[in-house]
Design a protein around this motif. Structure first.
Motif, short mmCIF file in Angstrom:
data_model
loop_
_atom_site.label_atom_id
_atom_site.label_comp_id
_atom_site.label_asym_id
_atom_site.label_seq_id
_atom_site.Cartn_x
_atom_site.Cartn_y
_atom_site.Cartn_z
N SER A 52 0.83 -1.21 0.00
CA SER A 52 0.00 0.00 0.00
C SER A 52 0.86 1.26 0.00
O SER A 52 0.59 2.21 -0.75
CB SER A 52 -0.91 -0.02 1.23
N ASP A 53 1.90 1.28 0.82
CA ASP A 53 2.80 2.44 0.89
C ASP A 53 3.55 2.65 -0.43
O ASP A 53 3.77 3.79 -0.85
CB ASP A 53 3.80 2.28 2.03
N LEU A 54 3.97 1.56 -1.06
CA LEU A 54 4.67 1.67 -2.35
C LEU A 54 3.76 2.28 -3.41
O LEU A 54 4.19 3.14 -4.18
CB LEU A 54 5.15 0.29 -2.80
N LYS A 55 2.51 1.85 -3.46
CA LYS A 55 1.57 2.41 -4.44
C LYS A 55 1.31 3.88 -4.16
O LYS A 55 1.25 4.69 -5.09
CB LYS A 55 0.26 1.62 -4.42
N ALA A 56 1.18 4.23 -2.89
CA ALA A 56 0.96 5.64 -2.53
C ALA A 56 2.17 6.49 -2.91
O ALA A 56 2.02 7.60 -3.45
CB ALA A 56 0.67 5.76 -1.04
N ALA A 57 3.37 5.99 -2.64
CA ALA A 57 4.58 6.72 -3.00
C ALA A 57 4.69 6.89 -4.50
O ALA A 57 5.14 7.93 -4.99
CB ALA A 57 5.81 6.00 -2.46
N SER A 58 4.27 5.89 -5.25
CA SER A 58 4.31 5.97 -6.71
C SER A 58 3.37 7.07 -7.21
O SER A 58 3.72 7.82 -8.12
CB SER A 58 3.92 4.62 -7.31
N ARG A 59 2.20 7.14 -6.61
CA ARG A 59 1.24 8.18 -7.02
C ARG A 59 1.73 9.57 -6.64
O ARG A 59 1.64 10.51 -7.43
CB ARG A 59 -0.13 7.92 -6.39
N GLU A 60 2.24 9.72 -5.43
CA GLU A 60 2.66 11.03 -4.93
C GLU A 60 3.87 11.59 -5.68
O GLU A 60 3.89 12.76 -6.04
CB GLU A 60 2.99 10.94 -3.44
N SER A 61 4.86 10.75 -5.91
CA SER A 61 6.09 11.24 -6.52
C SER A 61 6.18 10.93 -8.01
O SER A 61 7.16 11.27 -8.65
CB SER A 61 7.30 10.63 -5.81
N LYS A 62 5.14 10.28 -8.54
CA LYS A 62 5.11 9.91 -9.96
C LYS A 62 6.35 9.09 -10.35
O LYS A 62 6.93 9.28 -11.42
CB LYS A 62 4.95 11.13 -10.84
N ALA A 63 6.75 8.18 -9.45
CA ALA A 63 7.90 7.32 -9.67
C ALA A 63 7.41 5.91 -9.96
O ALA A 63 6.86 5.24 -9.10
CB ALA A 63 8.81 7.33 -8.45
N ALA A 64 7.61 5.47 -11.19
CA ALA A 64 7.12 4.16 -11.62
C ALA A 64 7.82 3.00 -10.92
O ALA A 64 7.27 1.90 -10.84
CB ALA A 64 7.28 4.02 -13.13
N ILE A 65 9.01 3.24 -10.38
CA ILE A 65 9.75 2.16 -9.73
C ILE A 65 8.99 1.58 -8.55
O ILE A 65 8.96 0.38 -8.34
CB ILE A 65 11.17 2.63 -9.30
N TRP A 66 8.32 2.43 -7.78
CA TRP A 66 7.60 1.94 -6.60
C TRP A 66 6.38 1.12 -7.00
O TRP A 66 6.05 0.14 -6.35
CB TRP A 66 7.24 3.09 -5.68
N ARG A 67 5.70 1.50 -8.08
CA ARG A 67 4.57 0.72 -8.58
C ARG A 67 5.05 -0.64 -9.07
O ARG A 67 4.41 -1.66 -8.82
CB ARG A 67 3.88 1.49 -9.71
N ASP A 68 6.19 -0.67 -9.74
CA ASP A 68 6.76 -1.92 -10.23
C ASP A 68 7.08 -2.87 -9.08
O ASP A 68 6.76 -4.07 -9.14
CB ASP A 68 8.01 -1.63 -11.04
N VAL A 69 7.69 -2.36 -8.03
CA VAL A 69 8.04 -3.19 -6.88
C VAL A 69 6.77 -3.69 -6.18
O VAL A 69 6.69 -4.86 -5.79
CB VAL A 69 8.95 -2.42 -5.89
N ALA A 70 5.76 -2.83 -6.07
CA ALA A 70 4.49 -3.24 -5.45
C ALA A 70 3.85 -4.38 -6.23
O ALA A 70 3.35 -5.34 -5.65
CB ALA A 70 3.54 -2.05 -5.36
#
Length: 120
Positions: A16-34
């Motif tokens: 959940s935190d990784l997806k939120a960080a991906s949305r907030e910072s627009k960093a695709a790496i966190w979505r990929d790891v999630a």
């Protein structure tokens, strides 16, 4: 299709935190790891130190969506973030001057996700 829910509270919160960080910072790496962590555990990465040593240089930052194992040697400083570390892997990384951390800590230190290598 059978939907399986994760039962590990740390893992559920991390995804959940990784997806939120991906949305907030627009960093695709966190979505990929999630997305990697949402898959079955048998698909998680198990990376040996020899692979980390081969694919990194001094002061690189590495993310492993799974566990780091102690087979092999590491001869330079490297920061490694993973779900887990074997005792041998953690001691070898630290003795080489590196650093072991959880994925949550790496996400806080590098919100944009730049300069991070993902190994599997």
């Amino acid at each position: 299709m059978k939907i399986i829910k994760k039962t590990n509270p740390r893992l559920v919160r991390l995804i959940s935190d990784l997806k939120a960080a991906s949305r907030e910072s627009k960093a695709a790496i966190w979505r990929d790891v999630a997305e990697r962590l949402e898959k079955p555990r048998r698909n998680y990465a198990a990376v040996n130190l020899s692979r980390i040593n081969r694919h990194t240089g001094d002061d690189d930052t590495v993310l492993v969506a799974g566990k780091v194992l102690g087979a092999g040697e590491i001869d330079h400083r490297v920061t490694v973030a993973a779900l887990g570390f074997s005792e041998q892997a953690a001691s070898k990384i630290i003795s080489a001057g590196g650093r072991c951390m959880k994925i949550e800590e790496l996400m806080r230190l590098h919100p944009k996700g730049t300069g991070i290598k993902i190994l599997r």
